[in-house]
Write a protein that holds these residues in place. Sequence first.
Motif, PDB file in Angstrom:
ATOM      1  N   PHE A 200       1.108  -1.292  -0.314  1.00  0.00           N
ATOM      2  CA  PHE A 200      -0.016   0.243   0.056  1.00  0.00           C
ATOM      3  C   PHE A 200       0.940   1.426  -0.052  1.00  0.00           C
ATOM      4  N   LEU A 201       0.311   2.357  -0.154  1.00  0.00           N
ATOM      5  CA  LEU A 201       0.909   3.263  -0.384  1.00  0.00           C
ATOM      6  C   LEU A 201       1.400   3.930   0.969  1.00  0.00           C
ATOM      7  N   GLY A 202       1.919   4.831   0.754  1.00  0.00           N
ATOM      8  CA  GLY A 202       1.752   5.951   3.055  1.00  0.00           C
ATOM      9  C   GLY A 202       3.537   5.301   3.660  1.00  0.00           C
ATOM     10  N   ARG A 203       3.273   4.986   4.411  1.00  0.00           N
ATOM     11  CA  ARG A 203       4.873   4.549   5.239  1.00  0.00           C
ATOM     12  C   ARG A 203       4.687   3.624   6.020  1.00  0.00           C
ATOM     13  N   TYR A 204       5.972   2.689   6.794  1.00  0.00           N
ATOM     14  CA  TYR A 204       5.548   1.850   7.202  1.00  0.00           C
ATOM     15  C   TYR A 204       7.280   1.941   8.366  1.00  0.00           C
ATOM     16  N   THR A 205       7.335   1.746   9.028  1.00  0.00           N
ATOM     17  CA  THR A 205       7.504   1.111  10.146  1.00  0.00           C
ATOM     18  C   THR A 205       8.841   1.020  10.308  1.00  0.00           C
ATOM     19  N   ARG A 206      10.348   1.424  10.747  1.00  0.00           N
ATOM     20  CA  ARG A 206      11.264   1.418   9.747  1.00  0.00           C
ATOM     21  C   ARG A 206      12.230  -0.127  10.623  1.00  0.00           C
ATOM     22  N   TYR A 207      13.085  -0.569   9.541  1.00  0.00           N
ATOM     23  CA  TYR A 207      13.482  -1.171  10.116  1.00  0.00           C
ATOM     24  C   TYR A 207      14.435  -0.808  10.831  1.00  0.00           C
ATOM     25  N   GLY A 208      14.595  -2.748  11.591  1.00  0.00           N
ATOM     26  CA  GLY A 208      16.002  -2.426  12.651  1.00  0.00           C
ATOM     27  C   GLY A 208      14.832  -3.157  14.138  1.00  0.00           C
ATOM     28  N   ALA A 209      15.128  -2.277  15.214  1.00  0.00           N
ATOM     29  CA  ALA A 209      14.501  -3.512  16.256  1.00  0.00           C
ATOM     30  C   ALA A 209      13.176  -2.522  16.608  1.00  0.00           C
ATOM     31  N   VAL A 210      12.114  -3.797  17.337  1.00  0.00           N
ATOM     32  CA  VAL A 210      11.470  -2.930  17.296  1.00  0.00           C
ATOM     33  C   VAL A 210      10.351  -3.861  18.587  1.00  0.00           C
ATOM     34  N   ASP A 211      11.763  -4.255  19.282  1.00  0.00           N
ATOM     35  CA  ASP A 211      10.711  -4.938  20.278  1.00  0.00           C
ATOM     36  C   ASP A 211      10.006  -3.672  21.450  1.00  0.00           C
ATOM     37  N   ASN A 212       9.816  -2.367  21.667  1.00  0.00           N
ATOM     38  CA  ASN A 212       9.557  -2.087  22.142  1.00  0.00           C
ATOM     39  C   ASN A 212       8.503  -1.039  22.253  1.00  0.00           C
ATOM     40  N   LEU A 213       7.860  -1.689  20.571  1.00  0.00           N
ATOM     41  CA  LEU A 213       6.440  -1.834  20.273  1.00  0.00           C
ATOM     42  C   LEU A 213       4.940  -2.921  20.458  1.00  0.00           C
ATOM     43  N   ARG A 255      -1.776  -9.906  18.972  1.00  0.00           N
ATOM     44  CA  ARG A 255      -2.656  -9.011  18.591  1.00  0.00           C
ATOM     45  C   ARG A 255      -2.106  -7.757  17.799  1.00  0.00           C
ATOM     46  N   GLY A 256      -3.514  -7.622  16.172  1.00  0.00           N
ATOM     47  CA  GLY A 256      -2.828  -7.108  15.187  1.00  0.00           C
ATOM     48  C   GLY A 256      -4.329  -6.959  14.610  1.00  0.00           C
ATOM     49  N   TYR A 257      -3.943  -5.592  13.331  1.00  0.00           N
ATOM     50  CA  TYR A 257      -4.893  -5.584  12.213  1.00  0.00           C
ATOM     51  C   TYR A 257      -4.226  -6.594  10.982  1.00  0.00           C
ATOM     52  N   ALA A 258      -5.381  -7.016  10.300  1.00  0.00           N
ATOM     53  CA  ALA A 258      -4.536  -6.845   9.047  1.00  0.00           C
ATOM     54  C   ALA A 258      -6.010  -5.927   7.617  1.00  0.00           C
ATOM     55  N   LYS A 259      -5.272  -5.401   6.734  1.00  0.00           N
ATOM     56  CA  LYS A 259      -6.224  -4.837   5.716  1.00  0.00           C
ATOM     57  C   LYS A 259      -5.175  -5.855   4.288  1.00  0.00           C
ATOM     58  N   ASP A 260      -7.113  -6.102   3.525  1.00  0.00           N
ATOM     59  CA  ASP A 260      -6.295  -6.130   2.550  1.00  0.00           C
ATOM     60  C   ASP A 260      -6.609  -5.526   1.185  1.00  0.00           C
ATOM     61  N   GLY A 261      -6.342  -5.345  -0.045  1.00  0.00           N
ATOM     62  CA  GLY A 261      -6.161  -4.437  -1.368  1.00  0.00           C
ATOM     63  C   GLY A 261      -7.483  -4.545  -2.272  1.00  0.00           C
ATOM     64  N   GLU A 262      -8.748  -5.287  -1.471  1.00  0.00           N
ATOM     65  CA  GLU A 262      -9.250  -5.447  -3.513  1.00  0.00           C
ATOM     66  C   GLU A 262      -9.965  -4.496  -2.699  1.00  0.00           C
ATOM     67  N   PRO A 263     -10.455  -3.898  -4.262  1.00  0.00           N
ATOM     68  CA  PRO A 263     -11.383  -2.593  -4.585  1.00  0.00           C
ATOM     69  C   PRO A 263     -12.231  -2.060  -3.796  1.00  0.00           C
ATOM     70  N   ASN A 264     -13.196  -3.350  -3.153  1.00  0.00           N
ATOM     71  CA  ASN A 264     -14.192  -2.855  -1.951  1.00  0.00           C
ATOM     72  C   ASN A 264     -14.004  -2.671  -0.778  1.00  0.00           C
ATOM     73  N   THR A 265     -12.540  -2.725  -0.664  1.00  0.00           N
ATOM     74  CA  THR A 265     -12.548  -1.863   0.603  1.00  0.00           C
ATOM     75  C   THR A 265     -11.769  -1.038   1.188  1.00  0.00           C
ATOM     76  N   ALA A 266     -12.101  -0.731   1.953  1.00  0.00           N
ATOM     77  CA  ALA A 266     -12.174   0.742   2.151  1.00  0.00           C
ATOM     78  C   ALA A 266     -10.305   0.976   2.654  1.00  0.00           C
ATOM     79  N   TYR A 267     -10.055   2.317   1.847  1.00  0.00           N
ATOM     80  CA  TYR A 267      -9.149   2.527   1.606  1.00  0.00           C
ATOM     81  C   TYR A 267      -7.558   1.499   1.149  1.00  0.00           C
ATOM     82  N   TYR A 268      -8.246   1.097   0.311  1.00  0.00           N
ATOM     83  CA  TYR A 268      -7.645  -0.498  -0.238  1.00  0.00           C
ATOM     84  C   TYR A 268      -6.657  -0.340  -0.606  1.00  0.00           C
ATOM     85  N   ARG A 269      -6.099   1.215  -1.164  1.00  0.00           N
ATOM     86  CA  ARG A 269      -4.589   1.633  -1.840  1.00  0.00           C
ATOM     87  C   ARG A 269      -3.635   2.021  -0.799  1.00  0.00           C
ATOM     88  N   THR A 270      -3.985   2.359   0.726  1.00  0.00           N
ATOM     89  CA  THR A 270      -3.385   3.144   0.956  1.00  0.00           C
ATOM     90  C   THR A 270      -3.089   2.033   2.590  1.00  0.00           C
TER      91      THR A 270
END
Length: 327
Positions: A200-213, A255-270
């Motif tokens: 998807f277009l947008g920003r993701y978590t930077r690579y490296g240590a993420v244990d704090n999250l 525990r988390g969330y997932a979003k697919d890229g189907e055209p009928n999914t809200a905000y499927y591009r970002t």
Amino acid sequence: PTGFRRNRILGLADLHSLTLDLGGFPDSAPVALYLTGWVFWTDSNASRALMSNSRLRMIPPYLQVRNARGEWVTAVPDMGLPSGTNRTMRVDLTGKFPSADHRVRIVTNLCVYWDQIFLTTDDRPLGNALEPGFAASGAGDGERGPGTQPPAGLPATELPLVSAELHYRGFSTPSSDPEHLRPDWFDYVHVMAEAPWNPFLGRYTRYGAVDNLLEGTDDRLVVMATGDEATVTFSGRRLPLLKPGWKRDFFLYARGYAKDGEPNTAYYRTVEPLPFYEMANYPYSLASGRSYGPQQHYPNTPEQRRYLREYETRPARLLIPPLAPVF
């Protein structure tokens, strides 16, 4: 059963049933049915079709029993679904039989494939012993409170997180049953030479240590792009020695969330809008004025703003070049 006729809408089928004769057991017995299987899930395109056609509807599995007149009556209106691929679920049938006939019928129009079903008549509740936070040392995770102990004879130890590292790996080679009678599976050892889709277009978590999250339940998420991998390490030093004849099981709580890229999914591009713990539904109310339920907004606390500045800084990278120049 696999002989039901599947609908042209992904994940739906004609209404069908599975009948089981559970045999004899005392009326006072604590009866439970355990079912292992998987679901060929619908997607947002199917949801759109259901919304636009009143004759179509999704019927989750419900369980029926025989009454004294030999008629099928619904005992469990919604028995649930396996929560993933080849997962086991439990249905409590204690006190659900109005007659000595212990046949049950499971009815649905979803593509549910059962691999194993068995019955128990001596279940004893274990409370929340196997939920995260129930450690033999008494350490809690803040949601259940410290010092909570599992039932006697069933020690549960929460393993502390040691490290978590986010990096790019690529895509495991998939295999698919052309008849869709078993779930897709992936060969982790063999990585595909080319990516099957872009992130998807947008920003993701930077690579490296993420244990704090990953140390607690909050709105600071590890946002992963397609092809990313998180390597997570736990310490087993607190594990007690096994008693003779015992074996150890491991439960991974994620525990988390997932979003697919189907055209009928809200905000499927970002990537955005990002989810958060207290949201009632997704998408939630946005600054544009569009509302999809109760008025809610993404957290704007100093801590959340700092998280976005420090961690959500990696722009999406196109893995598949466009077929035509982008102007």
